[in-house]
Design an enzyme around this catalytic site. Structure first.
Site, PDB file in Angstrom:
ATOM      1  N   MET A 105     -24.359  49.090 -36.207  1.00 19.90           N
ATOM      2  CA  MET A 105     -25.328  48.137 -36.787  1.00 19.90           C
ATOM      3  C   MET A 105     -25.168  46.775 -36.116  1.00 19.90           C
ATOM      4  SD  MET A 105     -24.667  48.971 -40.787  1.00 19.90           S
ATOM      5  CE  MET A 105     -24.454  50.663 -41.355  1.00 19.90           C
ATOM      6  N   HIS A 124     -25.767  56.909 -34.061  1.00 20.44           N
ATOM      7  CA  HIS A 124     -26.946  56.379 -34.751  1.00 20.44           C
ATOM      8  C   HIS A 124     -26.952  54.862 -34.593  1.00 20.44           C
ATOM      9  CE1 HIS A 124     -29.000  55.795 -38.979  1.00 20.44           C
ATOM     10  NE2 HIS A 124     -29.766  55.405 -37.978  1.00 20.44           N
ATOM     11  N   GLY A 180     -27.242  59.452 -48.924  1.00 17.66           N
ATOM     12  CA  GLY A 180     -27.261  59.963 -50.298  1.00 17.66           C
ATOM     13  C   GLY A 180     -27.106  61.472 -50.397  1.00 17.66           C
ATOM     14  N   MET A 208     -28.423  51.477 -35.300  1.00 18.27           N
ATOM     15  CA  MET A 208     -29.298  50.668 -36.166  1.00 18.27           C
ATOM     16  C   MET A 208     -29.320  49.265 -35.592  1.00 18.27           C
ATOM     17  SD  MET A 208     -28.054  52.255 -39.763  1.00 18.27           S
ATOM     18  CE  MET A 208     -26.634  53.032 -39.030  1.00 18.27           C
ATOM     19  N   MET A 231     -34.219  59.138 -42.347  1.00 18.64           N
ATOM     20  CA  MET A 231     -33.408  58.363 -43.293  1.00 18.64           C
ATOM     21  C   MET A 231     -33.866  58.684 -44.712  1.00 18.64           C
ATOM     22  SD  MET A 231     -31.256  56.826 -41.414  1.00 18.64           S
ATOM     23  CE  MET A 231     -30.412  56.136 -42.845  1.00 18.64           C
ATOM     24  N   GLY A 272     -21.514  60.704 -45.638  1.00 16.71           N
ATOM     25  CA  GLY A 272     -20.460  59.692 -45.545  1.00 16.71           C
ATOM     26  C   GLY A 272     -19.593  59.703 -46.785  1.00 16.71           C
ATOM     27  N   HIS A 277     -20.696  61.706 -36.887  1.00 22.97           N
ATOM     28  CA  HIS A 277     -21.802  60.737 -36.916  1.00 22.97           C
ATOM     29  C   HIS A 277     -21.232  59.314 -36.899  1.00 22.97           C
ATOM     30  CE1 HIS A 277     -26.003  59.686 -38.071  1.00 22.97           C
ATOM     31  NE2 HIS A 277     -25.450  58.718 -38.803  1.00 22.97           N
ATOM     32  N   GLY A 325     -23.316  55.012 -49.410  1.00 26.61           N
ATOM     33  CA  GLY A 325     -23.207  55.066 -50.867  1.00 26.61           C
ATOM     34  C   GLY A 325     -24.479  54.786 -51.640  1.00 26.61           C
ATOM     35  N   SER A 351     -20.138  61.068 -41.613  1.00 25.26           N
ATOM     36  CA  SER A 351     -20.364  59.713 -41.115  1.00 25.26           C
ATOM     37  C   SER A 351     -19.101  58.889 -41.285  1.00 25.26           C
ATOM     38  CB  SER A 351     -21.516  59.047 -41.868  1.00 25.26           C
ATOM     39  OG  SER A 351     -21.466  57.647 -41.643  1.00 25.26           O
ATOM     40  N   ASP A 367     -30.206  61.750 -43.408  1.00 21.26           N
ATOM     41  CA  ASP A 367     -29.090  60.800 -43.487  1.00 21.26           C
ATOM     42  C   ASP A 367     -29.226  59.890 -44.701  1.00 21.26           C
ATOM     43  OD1 ASP A 367     -27.023  59.032 -42.976  1.00 21.26           O
ATOM     44  OD2 ASP A 367     -27.820  58.325 -41.047  1.00 21.26           O
ATOM     45  N   ASP A 391     -22.232  55.252 -36.978  1.00 18.75           N
ATOM     46  CA  ASP A 391     -23.287  54.301 -37.347  1.00 18.75           C
ATOM     47  C   ASP A 391     -23.005  52.924 -36.780  1.00 18.75           C
ATOM     48  OD1 ASP A 391     -25.038  55.818 -39.246  1.00 18.75           O
ATOM     49  OD2 ASP A 391     -23.113  56.108 -40.256  1.00 18.75           O
TER      50      ASP A 391
HETATM   51  C1  DX5 Z   1     -26.633  54.384 -43.472  1.00 23.71           C
HETATM   52  C2  DX5 Z   1     -26.015  55.275 -42.437  1.00 23.71           C
HETATM   53  C3  DX5 Z   1     -25.459  56.540 -42.980  1.00 23.71           C
HETATM   54  C4  DX5 Z   1     -24.387  56.368 -44.000  1.00 23.71           C
HETATM   55  C5  DX5 Z   1     -24.597  57.463 -45.010  1.00 23.71           C
HETATM   56  O1  DX5 Z   1     -27.355  53.389 -42.880  1.00 23.71           O
HETATM   57  O2  DX5 Z   1     -26.978  55.627 -41.460  1.00 23.71           O
HETATM   58  O3  DX5 Z   1     -25.042  57.419 -41.935  1.00 23.71           O
HETATM   59  O4  DX5 Z   1     -23.082  56.429 -43.509  1.00 23.71           O
HETATM   60  O5  DX5 Z   1     -23.741  57.224 -46.064  1.00 23.71           O
HETATM   61  P1  DX5 Z   1     -23.792  58.052 -47.409  1.00 23.71           P
HETATM   62  O6  DX5 Z   1     -23.559  59.499 -47.065  1.00 23.71           O
HETATM   63  O7  DX5 Z   1     -22.681  57.447 -48.192  1.00 23.71           O
HETATM   64  O8  DX5 Z   1     -25.137  57.822 -48.028  1.00 23.71           O
HETATM   65 ZN    ZN Z   2     -26.382  57.179 -39.974  1.00 23.67          ZN
END
Ligand code: DX5
Ligand code: ZN
Length: 214
Positions: A35, A64, A175, A66, A135, A195, A31, A143, A6, A173, A33
């Site tokens: 938002m 993705h 953690g 959001m 998710m 990520g 990936h 993070g 990500s 996706d 993201d």
């Molecule tokens: C969170 C995103 C993830 C994010 C994951 O809303 O959809 O794709 O980048 O990040 P990590 O791998 O750090 O949890």
């Molecule tokens: Zn994502």
């Protein structure tokens, strides 16, 4: 397993270098993201940035969204040449229409579920999608810590997909680290998004190779 780094956790001052790292890694997808500050309480990057990324990325794009009303952006995501377009169940009022429109635009439709949305809501649309993005954190931030109840959700979703004999991938996706990746794989997932676990590691390419080898 399939691994999709990500870009949210990348060094934004050196995006070209970060994309090139992914290009030359064992990653299956990249990936992205997006938002809007409304569906999730954060804003990441928008189309001018991901258009630039798409020009140099050589991995299929896993986008993705959001955002509220994700159907408004189908043409712009398709113009990136994206492979997967992920829309949130919670944000798409006419999900079936949106999924059809994504496929008509030449992309693979994927539906994303927040941690509190039961996987069973997908029963009547599972044959129309190519992937479900589960998710394992609340969307909006990198993070965060993996939510353990995700494991049972993957198992239930795998069961639902197998029952429907639908060739649908499960991507997880949030953690993801070495431990949680093994757990989600054992529960029936096909793909992980990583990520922080990739981009903040001392050797990101080696991390990608590790997830790829699972
Ligand atoms: C969170 C995103 C993830 C994010 C994951 O809303 O959809 O794709 O980048 O990040 P990590 O791998 O750090 O949890
Ligand atoms: Zn994502």
């Amino acid at each position: 397993m399939i691994v999709a780094p990500s870009l949210l956790a990348a060094d934004f001052l050196n995006l070209g270098r970060e994309v090139e790292m992914v290009n030359t890694s064992d990653a299956s997808w990249l990936h992205l993201d997006v938002m809007d500050g409304r569906f999730v309480p954060n804003i990441s990057f928008g189309f001018p940035v991901i258009e630039a990324v798409s020009r140099v990325a050589r991995k299929p794009l896993d986008v993705h969204l959001m955002v509220e009303q994700p159907e408004l952006w189908i043409d712009k995501v398709a113009a990136l040449g994206a492979e997967y377009m992920n829309v949130h169940f919670e944000a798409a009022r006419h999900l079936h229409r949106t999924v059809q429109a994504i496929r008509d635009a030449g992309m693979r439709p994927a539906v994303t579920l927040c941690p509190a949305t039961p996987v069973e809501v997908l029963r009547d649309i599972i044959n129309d999608v190519d992937m479900v993005l589960l998710m394992s954190v609340n969307p909006g931030f990198g993070g965060q810590r993996f939510i353990p109840a995700t494991i049972g959700r993957i198992e239930r979703l795998r069961h639902l997909i197998d029952e429907a004999t639908a060739p649908v991938l499960i991507e997880v996706d949030g953690g993801i680290n070495h431990e949680t990746a093994c757990a989600v794989l054992a529960a029936g997932a096909d793909a992980v998004v990583a990520g922080t676990g990739v981009f903040r590691a001392s050797d990101p390419r080696a991390e990608i190779a590790y997830y790829n080898s699972l």
